[in-house]
Write an enzyme that holds these catalytic residues in place. Structure first.
Site, PDB file in Angstrom:
ATOM      1  N   THR A 349       0.857  -1.166   0.000  1.00  0.00           N
ATOM      2  CA  THR A 349       0.000   0.000   0.000  1.00  0.00           C
ATOM      3  C   THR A 349       0.902   1.227   0.000  1.00  0.00           C
ATOM      4  OG1 THR A 349      -1.604  -1.201   1.373  1.00  0.00           O
ATOM      5  CG2 THR A 349      -1.838   1.164   1.310  1.00  0.00           C
ATOM      6  N   GLY A 431       0.821  -1.558   5.387  1.00  0.00           N
ATOM      7  CA  GLY A 431       1.117  -2.909   5.851  1.00  0.00           C
ATOM      8  C   GLY A 431      -0.068  -3.832   5.879  1.00  0.00           C
ATOM      9  N   GLY A 432      -1.021  -3.667   4.941  1.00  0.00           N
ATOM     10  CA  GLY A 432      -2.129  -4.607   4.836  1.00  0.00           C
ATOM     11  C   GLY A 432      -2.892  -4.744   6.136  1.00  0.00           C
TER      12      GLY A 432
END
Length: 527
Positions: A349, A431-432
């Site tokens: 991201t 970081g998802g």
């Protein structure tokens, strides 16, 4: 204050405008846009689209975006949802019939209609000063000229290159391999697409040749149709953020279908654990945060979805929920392996925050979900298709069950902190699935331990996910051994956990303070 004998970064100060993001070229573009008369929205759009060229494994126009916008003092913060919907023909039952128990990550069914392009036009139309032709010009220029691949970008590129398939291999590998640090990545075909979008508006992306090209990349058996793309013009939604308090700080998060409410629940649980009395880099704090994360994420997975399909969109902020969950935490023993997060891990991201001279602030996050999304690229323009549909559940009757027209649960969340009439902090953590935990870690570093902004981003991280406790190398072996003794399955991740950017605004002096995470290639710049 950091020890200047040791490697590190200094906090950045400025008075007129500031940007913090994950690539220096994007940060410089944001500052150039401010100096050219643009505002924070203009600068965020220009830099964000460029990041799709600088970090193509992380983001691009085939992805989704969310933003929080604070227009200025004494004005409300607004939330923009530019996440796309599933194609009308998507069916969870059909996927279950094919043998899938969870949503796949690398097939066309994982692709929801990309929402970011419409979102950028929605942002510009409501708040921007400069036209989109001006804002897309830097990305067009760099796409044609090329961008030298930065070190962290190259690390991620090599780590996930095998996700690429079909036309994606041709566009994003060189001689069958990932690009290396310093090698120049060019995307002239994307420059063509961006030039059309700049001239013709969002319809150029969602209708006509570009939409047909994306459809061709997805293939004839995909559930997508041209009308699914066309229906996305004007599909972005404005709404109100969700808020919560942490020891006097008002935390502002994006509402569902993002996981901002999970960050607020996590902070509410942590507030009951008295971590301020613990060593910030000790095992006791890491253990308690891990346990709180498991509980908050379990609630997220059960309850969070497209708000139109949630029985109670405010369920994660129900009175008493945080106290009930906190009471189940054993301060010396990890919860058993039963709370496993549904969905594939990912960390891919980009995040950007910009504050301008009038103190308009933008907190924007923009992603194709997993590295290179599905790995599928459109054959003519090389647009990588995200795999946000893998955020759906395949459990029958679940509020987040995959279905046509729905938005999946999203992990990406922009954040802010409000202090009275002023916006005190604009921040985001990449970081998802880590993002909600990352928001909580940043806030607790600042509030409970009084860290300076850059120190709060630099500090080592842990993350309880999928049955394991990931512990960065910044922690001591003694801490890892202690956590193992408490029942955690401790692993040291190959890549660092997340990445963050933040800008603070002093409500009295107006001074801007910014920090950029050393885990990424980025920088904070001001003027």
């Amino acid at each position: 204050m950091r020890d200047f004998h040791l490697p590190g970064r200094s906090t950045v100060y400025a008075e007129r405008g500031m940007c913090a993001t994950s690539h220096p070229l994007a940060a410089a573009t944001a500052i150039d846009t401010l100096k050219a008369g643009g505002n924070a929205v203009d600068a965020a759009i220009a830099a964000a689209v460029l990041l799709g060229i600088c970090e193509p494994q992380m983001t691009g126009i085939g992805g989704d975006a969310f933003a929080l916008v604070h227009p200025g003092p004494d004005q409300p913060i607004l939330a923009l949802n530019a996440s796309g919907r599933a194609p009308a023909a998507l069916s969870a039952a059909a996927l279950r019939a094919r043998g899938f128990e969870t949503m796949p990550t690398d097939i066309p069914e994982a692709v929801t209609i990309p929402g970011a392009v419409d979102g950028f036009f929605a942002l510009s139309g409501r708040f921007g000063r400069l036209g989109m032709d001006r804002l897309l010009a830097p990305a067009i220029d760099y796409a044609e000229r090329g961008v030298p691949v930065a070190p962290r970008t190259a690390f991620d590129w090599a780590d996930e290159a095998d996700r690429l398939q079909g036309a994606g291999i041709n566009y994003y590998l060189r001689d069958g391999r990932a690009l290396r640090p310093g090698e120049v990545f060019r995307a002239p075909q994307q420059a063509q697409a961006l030039r059309r979008i700049a001239a013709q508006g969002p319809a150029a992306f969602y209708e006509g040749e570009i939409a047909e090209d994306m459809l061709a990349g997805l293939g004839p058996d995909a559930p997508h149709r041209l009308e699914d793309f066309a229906a996305s013009v004007g599909g972005s939604d404005w709404g109100e953020p969700v808020t919560g308090r942490y020891k006097g700080w008002e935390i502002v998060e994006h509402p569902p279908n993002g996981q901002g409410a999970a960050a607020l629940l996590l902070l509410d649980i942590i507030a009951r654990l008295k971590i301020e009395n613990l060593d910030p880099l000790g095992a006791a704090r890491a253990h308690l945060e891990a346990e709180a994360t498991k509980l908050a994420y379990d609630a997220r997975n059960r309850l969070l979805a497209d708000p139109a399909h949630m029985p109670d969109p405010a369920a994660l902020q129900a009175p008493g929920l945080a106290s009930e969950l906190a009471a189940t935490i054993n301060p010396t023993r990890a919860l058993p392996r039963g709370l496993v997060q549904e969905g594939a891990p990912h960390r891919d991201t980009i995040y950007i925050t910009v504050v301008d001279e009038n103190r308009m602030a933008v907190s924007l996050i923009y992603s194709i979900f997993a590295s290179f999304g599905t790995g599928i690229a459109s054959p003519k323009f090389g647009i990588l298709m995200h795999n946000r549909g893998s955020g759906f559940s395949l459990s029958a009757g679940h509020p987040n069950e995959a279905a046509g027209g729905k938005r999946p649960m999203h992990t990406i969340i922009p954040g802010m902190v409000r202090q009275g009439p002023h916006m005190g902090l604009s921040f985001g953590v990449m970081g998802g699935p880590y993002q909600a935990a990352g928001h909580a870690r940043l806030i607790t570093n600042l509030v409970d331990y009084g860290m300076e902004l850059q120190d709060a981003l630099d500090a080592p991280r842990t993350f309880a996910f999928d049955g394991a406790l990931r512990v960065e190398r910044g922690y001591s072996d003694a801490v890892r051994a202690d956590l193992q003794a408490r029942g955690h399955e401790v692993v040291v991740p190959a890549a660092p956990i997340g990445g963050a950017q933040a800008i603070a605004i002093d409500g009295v002096t107006g001074l801007l303070t910014a920090a950029s995470d050393p885990r990424k290639d980025g920088i904070a710049l001001g003027y």
